[in-house]
Enzyme design. Sequence first.
Site, mmCIF file in Angstrom:
data_model
loop_
_atom_site.group_PDB
_atom_site.id
_atom_site.type_symbol
_atom_site.label_atom_id
_atom_site.label_comp_id
_atom_site.label_asym_id
_atom_site.label_seq_id
_atom_site.Cartn_x
_atom_site.Cartn_y
_atom_site.Cartn_z
ATOM 1 N N ASP A 123 0.779 -1.238 0.000
ATOM 2 C CA ASP A 123 0.000 0.000 0.000
ATOM 3 C C ASP A 123 0.814 1.294 0.000
ATOM 4 O OD1 ASP A 123 -1.837 -1.980 0.397
ATOM 5 O OD2 ASP A 123 -2.891 -0.983 2.012
ATOM 6 N N SER A 470 -9.458 0.570 6.678
ATOM 7 C CA SER A 470 -8.920 -0.166 5.544
ATOM 8 C C SER A 470 -9.689 0.127 4.272
ATOM 9 C CB SER A 470 -8.986 -1.666 5.844
ATOM 10 O OG SER A 470 -8.754 -2.433 4.688
#
Length: 580
Positions: A123, A470
């Site tokens: 990420d 998330s």
Amino acid sequence: MPTLRSNLPPTSALGIARRAQWRSLGIATADLTKPKVAIVNTSSELAACYAHLDDIADALKGHLRELGVLPFEIRTTAPSDFVTSAGRAGRYILPSRDLIVNDIEAAVEGAKLDAMICLSSCDKTTPAHLMAAGRLNIPTVVVACGYQHSGLAEGREADVEEVFLLAAMAAVTGEPTDDLEELADDAILGPGVCAGLATANSMHIVAEALGMAVTGSAPVRANSERMWQSVRRSAEALVGLIERDLRPREIITDASVRNAVRAMLAVGGSINTIKHLQAIAVESGLDIDVWEEFRTLGRSTPLLASVRPNGPWLTEQFEDAGGGATVLRELLPLLDGSSLTVEGSTLAHSLAAARPADGEIIRTVEDPFGTDPAIAVLRGSLAPSGAVAKRPVPDSGPRRFTGPARIFTSREDAIAAISDGRLRPGDVAVIRGIGVSGAPGMGLTSAFIFALHARGLAHSVALVTDGQFSGLVNQGMTVGEVSPEAATAGAPLGLVQDDDLIDIDLADGRLDLLVDPAELAARPPYVPLPDRDSGGGMLDQYEQLVQPLGCGAVLCARPNGPCQPAAEVAASTPEHTEHA
């Protein structure tokens, strides 16, 4: 070929010293004057995301040498949301993005290398690589290194995201977990990032939409033939950039950032792409409010994809249908097709070879999955600088929620309140003091959201937080990244009290505190918890340096650009007004 900054006077003290260093490494004399390229590798044995990057780096070295440049592999920290989130409640995750940027600057700028090619995986690596490109402004190509082969793709029961969700829910319900270990063993069947369209794959598509990755490279199966083709094409593109002296700040522009915003809205990407795109813009010297771009462009950007966790389609099916390039091709009437790409052509020219939408997995602009924004940026008296909510694709849930606030200072206390009855249907859980400086490092609230799901409260209890959640989260009335965060002096979120009414209006894009401004002004200031565990190291430094989310949470103020020091941002926030 332009003049190379890496070619120091050969008999100067520094020039002769680096000759001695490099000749001792077996570098030929004839190679010492070639363009010197950093291969930025975030390899690590901590997570599957990075397991194949050393092989990619080795292949790139060969490609680049064949193309007449001298490669140097450098390493940075390599965070994984599923692994390095264990310490201090996950607060190392976001700060690691900026640590990567500084790692790159120290190595590449310190050695005065001429260009870099960045192996982007999990990420935080892709935004970090793009931020470093904007900051250093040397020829750069980002390589999307692919997503992992998952159990779901093999017809099994789970991928890593599903296992994580099941475990978090079981921790609340107390249901048996006998099969979780077996599911986990089957969840990941190869290297690469998580297979769903969460932050990693979203940011890979962002890199392509910005023009900083070769066209048609995202998403891509890790170690597939398409990935290896993209690796070679990326090496060729980098050499072309060096020859033309085409730099990131000519590619990353206001227009290309808007293109990336459209792409994320069209695929229902991760909400984390907002702060990352803002940080990329700041590091690239742009004066653009990415939060407002999401807010305004969301009203006119159709939803063209419905990929897990937003919808039923697997990322493999999305890739096979054309992936990011096909989405961009369909969006082209809404994009700035004249934006440049690392391949030396315009975006419109690069997309000419992309396949058209199949109408099922990727829809056309004329026949989208929906027209409501999957990523909704809210503003209002509780979030003068913005907040964000994620919605499923298509969105058939409620658009508005009004209820009394229930204040919590930690995710754990909020989860406990679900079981002990302090949180009831109709309430708005407010988890505050966990923003970028308040945590410090930005706390994660996903476990609380999963707990609401486990207890059947996902649609009857709302969440408002200055923390993050998330990219997997896309259901219920969940509003995160409220700005200014509670720890900012005078921030409305810090003044909220139990039983204050909060109004969340997705249709209108508003987040309001229904309290008289005079009453708010008379309340005592917010005081953070005295026992925050920041470890006395990196996180304490981060707290002192981090800027607000409106600046992308970069680590330094830009007094002559879009970002001001945090104190000035607090002083300039609008007055808190009641919104009936």
